[in-house]
Design a protein around this motif. Sequence first.
Motif, PDB file in Angstrom:
ATOM      1  N   THR A 417     103.915  69.081  45.738  1.00 31.06           N
ATOM      2  CA  THR A 417     104.331  70.371  45.189  1.00 31.06           C
ATOM      3  C   THR A 417     105.490  70.209  44.219  1.00 31.06           C
ATOM      4  O   THR A 417     105.493  70.765  43.110  1.00 31.06           O
ATOM      5  CB  THR A 417     104.745  71.318  46.326  1.00 31.06           C
ATOM      6  N   ALA A 421     105.570  70.891  40.089  1.00 30.45           N
ATOM      7  CA  ALA A 421     106.492  71.855  39.488  1.00 30.45           C
ATOM      8  C   ALA A 421     107.398  71.211  38.448  1.00 30.45           C
ATOM      9  O   ALA A 421     107.765  71.840  37.445  1.00 30.45           O
ATOM     10  CB  ALA A 421     107.341  72.510  40.578  1.00 30.45           C
ATOM     11  N   GLN A 635     112.319  75.407  48.507  1.00 28.69           N
ATOM     12  CA  GLN A 635     111.062  75.855  47.902  1.00 28.69           C
ATOM     13  C   GLN A 635     111.178  77.277  47.342  1.00 28.69           C
ATOM     14  O   GLN A 635     110.580  77.590  46.304  1.00 28.69           O
ATOM     15  CB  GLN A 635     109.930  75.785  48.942  1.00 28.69           C
ATOM     16  N   TYR A 639     110.505  77.998  43.404  1.00 32.42           N
ATOM     17  CA  TYR A 639     109.554  78.999  42.923  1.00 32.42           C
ATOM     18  C   TYR A 639     110.228  79.966  41.940  1.00 32.42           C
ATOM     19  O   TYR A 639     109.691  80.265  40.871  1.00 32.42           O
ATOM     20  CB  TYR A 639     108.975  79.771  44.103  1.00 32.42           C
ATOM     21  N   ARG A 640     111.413  80.435  42.299  1.00 39.45           N
ATOM     22  CA  ARG A 640     112.109  81.390  41.442  1.00 39.45           C
ATOM     23  C   ARG A 640     112.476  80.788  40.089  1.00 39.45           C
ATOM     24  O   ARG A 640     112.570  81.503  39.087  1.00 39.45           O
ATOM     25  CB  ARG A 640     113.384  81.888  42.135  1.00 39.45           C
ATOM     26  N   LEU A 642     110.786  78.598  38.312  1.00 44.42           N
ATOM     27  CA  LEU A 642     109.656  78.282  37.422  1.00 44.42           C
ATOM     28  C   LEU A 642     109.611  79.283  36.273  1.00 44.42           C
ATOM     29  O   LEU A 642     109.797  80.484  36.486  1.00 44.42           O
ATOM     30  CB  LEU A 642     108.346  78.288  38.207  1.00 44.42           C
ATOM     31  N   LYS A 648     104.210  79.598  38.157  1.00 41.51           N
ATOM     32  CA  LYS A 648     104.420  80.105  39.514  1.00 41.51           C
ATOM     33  C   LYS A 648     103.111  80.122  40.293  1.00 41.51           C
ATOM     34  O   LYS A 648     103.061  79.780  41.483  1.00 41.51           O
ATOM     35  CB  LYS A 648     105.023  81.510  39.463  1.00 41.51           C
ATOM     36  N   TYR A 651     102.115  76.622  41.219  1.00 44.43           N
ATOM     37  CA  TYR A 651     102.988  76.175  42.304  1.00 44.43           C
ATOM     38  C   TYR A 651     102.495  76.712  43.640  1.00 44.43           C
ATOM     39  O   TYR A 651     102.367  75.969  44.625  1.00 44.43           O
ATOM     40  CB  TYR A 651     104.424  76.634  42.040  1.00 44.43           C
ATOM     41  N   LEU A 652     102.213  78.014  43.721  1.00 49.79           N
ATOM     42  CA  LEU A 652     101.796  78.614  44.986  1.00 49.79           C
ATOM     43  C   LEU A 652     100.484  78.021  45.474  1.00 49.79           C
ATOM     44  O   LEU A 652     100.322  77.746  46.672  1.00 49.79           O
ATOM     45  CB  LEU A 652     101.664  80.131  44.824  1.00 49.79           C
ATOM     46  N   LEU A 655     101.205  74.457  46.637  1.00 49.76           N
ATOM     47  CA  LEU A 655     101.961  74.492  47.886  1.00 49.76           C
ATOM     48  C   LEU A 655     101.059  74.852  49.058  1.00 49.76           C
ATOM     49  O   LEU A 655     101.080  74.184  50.101  1.00 49.76           O
ATOM     50  CB  LEU A 655     103.094  75.512  47.769  1.00 49.76           C
TER      51      LEU A 655
END
Length: 832
Positions: A417, A421, A635, A639-640, A642, A648, A651-652, A655
């Motif tokens: 992950t 990213a 994490q 995420y925030r 990106l 995003k 990434y999700l 993940l």
Amino acid sequence: MANIHDCLQRAVQSGDLDADKAEAAGEEFDQLLDRYRQILPEVQAEEAALKDLKETTSRARRSRRHMVLNQLQMARRIKAQIEDAPDAARALLDMFETLPGSTYSGENVRFLQEALTARIRADLRDVLRHMGLNVLGSNRDKAGLRDLLRELHGQPSGNPIAVGFADQVRRTQTWLREMFNDLGGDIGQIADYGVRHTHDADAIQAAGFNSWADTVFDQLDWSRIVDLNTGKPFVTDAALRPNRPQALAFLQRIFDTITTEGALDREPTMVLGSKALYRKYDDARVLHFQNGDAWLAYNEQFGRTDPWAAMIGGMDAMAREVALMRVFGPNPNAGLAFAVNTADIIAKKSRDPGLKKRVAQATKRAQVQMFHANGAVNQPEHEGWARFFSNVRHFNVATKLGATIASAVTDTATIITGATAMGQNPANVLARAMSLTFSSASRETAARAGFVAETLMSIATSSARLTNDVVAGDIMSRLSGFVIRAQGLAHWTDSMRTAVQMETAGHMAGEADRALADLDPMLRNLLERNGITAEDWDALRLDQGGRFIAPNGSDFIAPFWWLAHQSTLPRTRAEGVALRLQAALMDQAELFVPTKRTRATRSVLGASRPGTAGGELLRSTLGFKNYALSLTMGQIHLYRSLPTPQTKGVYLATLAASMLTMGAVAVQLKELVKGRDPRPMDEPKFWFAALMQSGGLGIFGDFAFSERNRFGGGIEQTLAGPVAGLAGDVMRIPMSNVNAMIEGEETNLGADVANFVRFNTPVASSFWPTRVAFDAVVADQLQLLLDGDAEATWKRQERKQRQDYGNGNWWGHGEMAPQRGPDWSNALGEGR
């Protein structure tokens, strides 16, 4: 000669000198004069005393000026960094530890400290490999270590290896001392310094002054010990002994200082904490031992740590102090206060109520964070209780976490992950990790580049993932350390984190044709939030001679290799660049392979201290949850940070897929370790358990479809932490059986005792190669002996196991050897 007291009095009357300082100077002069009168005529005695007083005052003035200039320079830097940060409130916390997306641009304490310790490891890699801890927690070469300590104290050992290692240690100590002094400190150079003393105040107090003084008197080199009254050594030759009454008066002062923890010379103040770091080493080392043998003998009787910990721990402590001074200045508490004041002014000028509130909240958190950064939060309020509970935490590691390596496979998911990213190739990072895990040649290449295994120095990184420790006895710490090392967790963690650092260094080399402003936003943020400027990046990327080229031709911008081979910058500036780059790599390693976020720890522990009821309860609650907290915090912020909805979304998806997959692998591995068949994977509850496992909270997944966790405890014990769980296990045996007797019901004493042994025997009950055998051959046999209903109980448990989880045991209860192998088809739901 004019009377010194008259001169001092005139200076006070004219307003040039404070009365208290004048009185102190007069008293010091009188004491010096009394000593010199014993060996010199009156006039010469007065001249010698006055000269010493002037030298002492002049040195103190120079030291003070040096500190003030450094603190002012740091204040300007702090002000600029807080004002330039888009969010002043967040910047206060970023100064301690940055997170993905941090907009603060400057060095931070946590990753800078790790960079400094990484540099220590790189400089001492031969020493660490040869004399570091083995799997049993003992030094690999005890005799060689003693020779090394002799050499460090100026005593010839006749061991050429120890001579070379002593040179390496001295160079590292000198580097740290010079860096400390450059930042405003004032540590004088001491020939044959040896290692940092760690006096055991309790042992010294128990011995009493007379016994302690008699022991230490003949171990000391009095020709190197300064008489605080004269400013001169007690004797002129190491073979001489000093005037005993005068020496005993000196030792009495040292004894009182040690046994009162320095309170003898302190008055109450309005400021919490110890003296400013720049003053921490004001007092030159006052006890000098005749040689290494004398130090070893004293340390064995009156030292707090073993020789290895004294040597390495002393450098670790200096690394922490240097990191604090680089970020906050010679007086870190004053530096933080200035940063807070700067942020407060910004908030008030903004007239933004929201910003004012956030700065106020961040101020409180930053003040607590300082306690965590400088180690004050780990200073016991009551050492006896702190040591007891620390021993319990180590006991829990030894009895509960011997198969944690099975859960560690989820590190591959966070690596996948994180690499995705950050724009890296996950396959390359994983390949590097596997190579470092299984190939000594790969580890040697990494070491040549300056990436040395963290656990060569200690097991702190691996154990930090599992518990929050303060102090512990030797037996318990060795047991927990053995469990961590022997199961392979320390080696695995090292390999994963080193792989992340190397591949990130390789990724940077691949981006070397681009200026900092043109880099991918995620890589640029990683560099900038650790203080790398455009000029720093240009120095790193444009100096081809500073690149590390691996045997296979791979290209790396490796910080310490670059430092040793670059030709662009002056050494002092280059050291700062290398440290900031290494800090960025440590930041990346924490994101990919979480260990312990200090901000997450602070959010749970606050300012509580060990040895207090609240502090120990919070440490129990935090137990075994460091990894989950660190993973979650990292994490969320990744995420925030990106830059686009598309990234995003990728990434999700990455993940979810990777964490769920590796969580499923971990669940099945842990079932096999417990002597059970794989669980059916066609049921929602399996995938829920896999999801919980992937986040480091697998024990909570037990409660999704059962009332007990894997160790037999309830949800309340799990939430309270492993210390409370152990207490519950201990209390359950008498209380439940007494209650059963009162109620007229059948007692379960035999089963309770057997299960306590089953889940609470150090090493054997949790270590994955022995766990299932111990369960069947020892614990089950004990239960058969003590509990007449043992077989009926096991049958009920097996039925419940199949009902709750859908699998049986491949090594059945009470069997001296397994009757079959694991039923792999059960994983596909075919075994039911």
